[in-house]
Write a protein that holds these residues in place. Structure first.
Motif, PDB file in Angstrom:
ATOM      1  N   SER A  91      -5.440  18.647  48.233  1.00  0.00           N
ATOM      2  CA  SER A  91      -5.703  17.330  49.044  1.00  0.00           C
ATOM      3  C   SER A  91      -7.130  18.100  48.832  1.00  0.00           C
ATOM      4  O   SER A  91      -7.758  16.470  48.693  1.00  0.00           O
ATOM      5  CB  SER A  91      -4.681  17.146  49.785  1.00  0.00           C
ATOM      6  OG  SER A  91      -4.448  17.568  50.759  1.00  0.00           O
ATOM      7  N   VAL A  92      -8.065  18.289  49.688  1.00  0.00           N
ATOM      8  CA  VAL A  92      -8.679  18.974  49.995  1.00  0.00           C
ATOM      9  C   VAL A  92      -9.636  18.884  49.661  1.00  0.00           C
ATOM     10  O   VAL A  92     -10.990  18.108  49.737  1.00  0.00           O
ATOM     11  CB  VAL A  92      -9.330  20.221  51.201  1.00  0.00           C
ATOM     12  CG1 VAL A  92     -10.202  20.590  52.374  1.00  0.00           C
ATOM     13  CG2 VAL A  92      -7.454  20.283  52.570  1.00  0.00           C
ATOM     14  N   SER A  93     -10.074  19.344  47.999  1.00  0.00           N
ATOM     15  CA  SER A  93     -11.207  19.234  47.007  1.00  0.00           C
ATOM     16  C   SER A  93     -10.821  18.756  46.915  1.00  0.00           C
ATOM     17  O   SER A  93     -11.804  17.809  46.043  1.00  0.00           O
ATOM     18  CB  SER A  93     -10.617  20.875  46.928  1.00  0.00           C
ATOM     19  OG  SER A  93      -9.500  19.949  46.222  1.00  0.00           O
ATOM     20  N   ALA A  94     -10.173  17.408  46.045  1.00  0.00           N
ATOM     21  CA  ALA A  94     -10.081  16.348  45.674  1.00  0.00           C
ATOM     22  C   ALA A  94     -10.659  15.262  47.032  1.00  0.00           C
ATOM     23  O   ALA A  94     -11.468  14.344  46.301  1.00  0.00           O
ATOM     24  CB  ALA A  94      -8.372  15.948  45.229  1.00  0.00           C
ATOM     25  N   GLU A  95      -9.941  15.896  48.234  1.00  0.00           N
ATOM     26  CA  GLU A  95     -10.698  14.702  49.599  1.00  0.00           C
ATOM     27  C   GLU A  95     -12.162  14.742  48.804  1.00  0.00           C
ATOM     28  O   GLU A  95     -12.887  13.578  49.422  1.00  0.00           O
ATOM     29  CB  GLU A  95      -9.965  15.327  50.510  1.00  0.00           C
ATOM     30  CG  GLU A  95     -10.847  13.752  51.977  1.00  0.00           C
ATOM     31  CD  GLU A  95      -9.846  14.591  53.239  1.00  0.00           C
ATOM     32  OE1 GLU A  95      -9.544  13.840  54.007  1.00  0.00           O
ATOM     33  OE2 GLU A  95      -9.944  15.870  53.340  1.00  0.00           O
ATOM     34  N   ARG A  96     -12.992  15.673  48.852  1.00  0.00           N
ATOM     35  CA  ARG A  96     -14.106  16.209  48.964  1.00  0.00           C
ATOM     36  C   ARG A  96     -14.770  15.251  47.887  1.00  0.00           C
ATOM     37  O   ARG A  96     -15.667  14.190  48.640  1.00  0.00           O
ATOM     38  CB  ARG A  96     -14.218  17.801  49.262  1.00  0.00           C
ATOM     39  CG  ARG A  96     -14.622  18.283  50.624  1.00  0.00           C
ATOM     40  CD  ARG A  96     -14.641  18.129  51.029  1.00  0.00           C
ATOM     41  NE  ARG A  96     -14.887  18.847  52.600  1.00  0.00           N
ATOM     42  CZ  ARG A  96     -13.502  18.126  53.318  1.00  0.00           C
ATOM     43  NH1 ARG A  96     -13.665  17.096  53.872  1.00  0.00           N
ATOM     44  NH2 ARG A  96     -13.254  19.189  54.499  1.00  0.00           N
ATOM     45  N   ASP A 125     -17.742  23.169  49.117  1.00  0.00           N
ATOM     46  CA  ASP A 125     -17.714  21.516  49.127  1.00  0.00           C
ATOM     47  C   ASP A 125     -19.639  21.665  49.471  1.00  0.00           C
ATOM     48  O   ASP A 125     -19.759  20.466  48.751  1.00  0.00           O
ATOM     49  CB  ASP A 125     -17.561  21.356  50.690  1.00  0.00           C
ATOM     50  CG  ASP A 125     -16.359  21.481  51.323  1.00  0.00           C
ATOM     51  OD1 ASP A 125     -15.255  21.366  50.316  1.00  0.00           O
ATOM     52  OD2 ASP A 125     -15.802  21.714  52.489  1.00  0.00           O
ATOM     53  N   GLN A 126     -19.996  22.277  49.107  1.00  0.00           N
ATOM     54  CA  GLN A 126     -21.695  22.051  48.481  1.00  0.00           C
ATOM     55  C   GLN A 126     -21.635  21.910  47.393  1.00  0.00           C
ATOM     56  O   GLN A 126     -22.628  21.311  46.658  1.00  0.00           O
ATOM     57  CB  GLN A 126     -22.510  23.260  48.956  1.00  0.00           C
ATOM     58  CG  GLN A 126     -22.042  24.286  48.230  1.00  0.00           C
ATOM     59  CD  GLN A 126     -22.823  25.332  48.898  1.00  0.00           C
ATOM     60  OE1 GLN A 126     -24.132  25.919  48.875  1.00  0.00           O
ATOM     61  NE2 GLN A 126     -22.178  26.568  48.166  1.00  0.00           N
ATOM     62  N   VAL A 127     -21.022  22.441  46.723  1.00  0.00           N
ATOM     63  CA  VAL A 127     -20.821  22.324  45.290  1.00  0.00           C
ATOM     64  C   VAL A 127     -20.170  20.786  44.715  1.00  0.00           C
ATOM     65  O   VAL A 127     -21.065  20.181  43.896  1.00  0.00           O
ATOM     66  CB  VAL A 127     -19.958  23.226  44.236  1.00  0.00           C
ATOM     67  CG1 VAL A 127     -19.954  22.836  42.351  1.00  0.00           C
ATOM     68  CG2 VAL A 127     -20.790  24.601  43.917  1.00  0.00           C
ATOM     69  N   ARG A 128     -19.318  20.055  45.016  1.00  0.00           N
ATOM     70  CA  ARG A 128     -18.706  18.828  45.002  1.00  0.00           C
ATOM     71  C   ARG A 128     -19.315  18.130  45.561  1.00  0.00           C
ATOM     72  O   ARG A 128     -19.923  16.830  44.880  1.00  0.00           O
ATOM     73  CB  ARG A 128     -17.702  19.291  46.285  1.00  0.00           C
ATOM     74  CG  ARG A 128     -16.212  20.019  45.278  1.00  0.00           C
ATOM     75  CD  ARG A 128     -14.758  19.436  46.280  1.00  0.00           C
ATOM     76  NE  ARG A 128     -13.817  20.425  45.566  1.00  0.00           N
ATOM     77  CZ  ARG A 128     -13.783  22.018  46.609  1.00  0.00           C
ATOM     78  NH1 ARG A 128     -14.771  22.666  47.324  1.00  0.00           N
ATOM     79  NH2 ARG A 128     -12.534  22.619  45.871  1.00  0.00           N
ATOM     80  N   PHE A 129     -20.050  17.542  47.055  1.00  0.00           N
ATOM     81  CA  PHE A 129     -21.094  16.657  47.416  1.00  0.00           C
ATOM     82  C   PHE A 129     -22.538  17.042  46.646  1.00  0.00           C
ATOM     83  O   PHE A 129     -23.013  15.980  45.819  1.00  0.00           O
ATOM     84  CB  PHE A 129     -21.232  17.549  48.842  1.00  0.00           C
ATOM     85  CG  PHE A 129     -20.485  16.981  49.545  1.00  0.00           C
ATOM     86  CD1 PHE A 129     -20.190  16.149  50.310  1.00  0.00           C
ATOM     87  CD2 PHE A 129     -19.739  18.124  50.448  1.00  0.00           C
ATOM     88  CE1 PHE A 129     -19.109  15.244  50.617  1.00  0.00           C
ATOM     89  CE2 PHE A 129     -18.897  17.321  51.205  1.00  0.00           C
ATOM     90  CZ  PHE A 129     -18.597  16.155  51.496  1.00  0.00           C
ATOM     91  N   ASP A 130     -23.335  18.108  45.825  1.00  0.00           N
ATOM     92  CA  ASP A 130     -24.131  18.484  45.242  1.00  0.00           C
ATOM     93  C   ASP A 130     -23.663  17.271  43.300  1.00  0.00           C
ATOM     94  O   ASP A 130     -24.723  16.871  43.717  1.00  0.00           O
ATOM     95  CB  ASP A 130     -24.796  19.634  45.548  1.00  0.00           C
ATOM     96  CG  ASP A 130     -25.242  19.944  46.912  1.00  0.00           C
ATOM     97  OD1 ASP A 130     -25.415  19.123  47.754  1.00  0.00           O
ATOM     98  OD2 ASP A 130     -25.841  21.401  46.688  1.00  0.00           O
ATOM     99  N   LEU A 131     -23.213  17.589  43.769  1.00  0.00           N
ATOM    100  CA  LEU A 131     -22.758  17.562  41.825  1.00  0.00           C
ATOM    101  C   LEU A 131     -22.128  16.420  42.066  1.00  0.00           C
ATOM    102  O   LEU A 131     -22.793  14.970  40.747  1.00  0.00           O
ATOM    103  CB  LEU A 131     -21.084  17.959  41.268  1.00  0.00           C
ATOM    104  CG  LEU A 131     -21.711  17.967  40.110  1.00  0.00           C
ATOM    105  CD1 LEU A 131     -22.784  18.727  39.325  1.00  0.00           C
ATOM    106  CD2 LEU A 131     -19.728  18.693  39.346  1.00  0.00           C
ATOM    107  N   ILE A 132     -21.910  15.625  42.307  1.00  0.00           N
ATOM    108  CA  ILE A 132     -21.392  14.563  43.015  1.00  0.00           C
ATOM    109  C   ILE A 132     -22.414  13.368  43.298  1.00  0.00           C
ATOM    110  O   ILE A 132     -22.407  12.000  42.382  1.00  0.00           O
ATOM    111  CB  ILE A 132     -20.143  13.500  44.036  1.00  0.00           C
ATOM    112  CG1 ILE A 132     -18.540  14.327  43.121  1.00  0.00           C
ATOM    113  CG2 ILE A 132     -20.428  12.502  43.996  1.00  0.00           C
ATOM    114  CD1 ILE A 132     -18.025  14.085  43.976  1.00  0.00           C
TER     115      ILE A 132
END
Length: 178
Positions: A91-96, A125-132
């Motif tokens: 859930s944490v990765s999806a939440e990000r 998290d950096q990848v999730r934020f940056d990519l989105i």
């Protein structure tokens, strides 16, 4: 569009507190935003806003994404008992991803020139934020002070002490997700 407006993903923890002061020192207009996906009480959200405003940010906003996160993602993870190694909820990765989407949309809506986050460079998290952010708002420049400056937690604590932030950072030894 203001060429000084930065939207900062803000949890109120050590890294994002450092970012708020650092970005202000760089002459930017700092607008903090926290995304509630269901892990915060009303009191915690009010305290985070109070703290952000006491740091001299230009504005603070809470984006409410609890229902959206549950309806579009979390319920499927629960129904499917989706676990990593049969123990760790994903859930944490999806939440990000939901947090990043909400922040990117908000940054666009306020005509921000920059978007910032406090990811350290050590995790996903950096990848999730940056990519989105790159996909949803490719015209908004991403700033990542902790990662770019390769800061230790102690360096962040020392910098914040020079700004008069004397909060006990004992809890800052580890990141905790609710």
């Amino acid at each position: 569009m203001s060429d000084k407006k930065v939207v900062l993903a803000f949890s109120g923890g050590l890294d994002t507190t450092y970012c708020a002061f650092y970005l202000k020192d760089k002459g930017l207009d700092v607008h903090t935003v926290i995304v509630n996906t269901g892990g915060f009480s009303k009191e915690e959200l009010k305290e985070t806003e109070k703290r952000a405003m006491s740091y001299g940010v230009d504005s603070h906003k809470c984006l409410e994404e609890t229902s959206n996160f549950y309806e579009k993602c979390l319920k499927y993870l629960i129904y499917g008992n989706v676990l990593k190694n049969n123990t760790y909820p994903l859930s944490v990765s999806a939440e990000r991803a939901f947090q990043a989407l909400a922040i990117a949309k908000y940054a666009k809506s306020v005509d921000a020139h920059y978007i910032a986050h406090g990811s350290t460079g050590a995790g996903n998290d950096q990848v999730r934020f940056d990519l989105i952010f790159q996909i949803i708002c490719p015209d908004i420049e991403i700033i990542t002070p902790i990662r770019d400056n390769k800061l230790s937690r102690q360096e962040e604590i020392d910098y914040l002490a020079t700004k008069g932030v004397n909060i006990s950072w004992e809890k800052a030894k580890y990141s905790i997700n609710k």
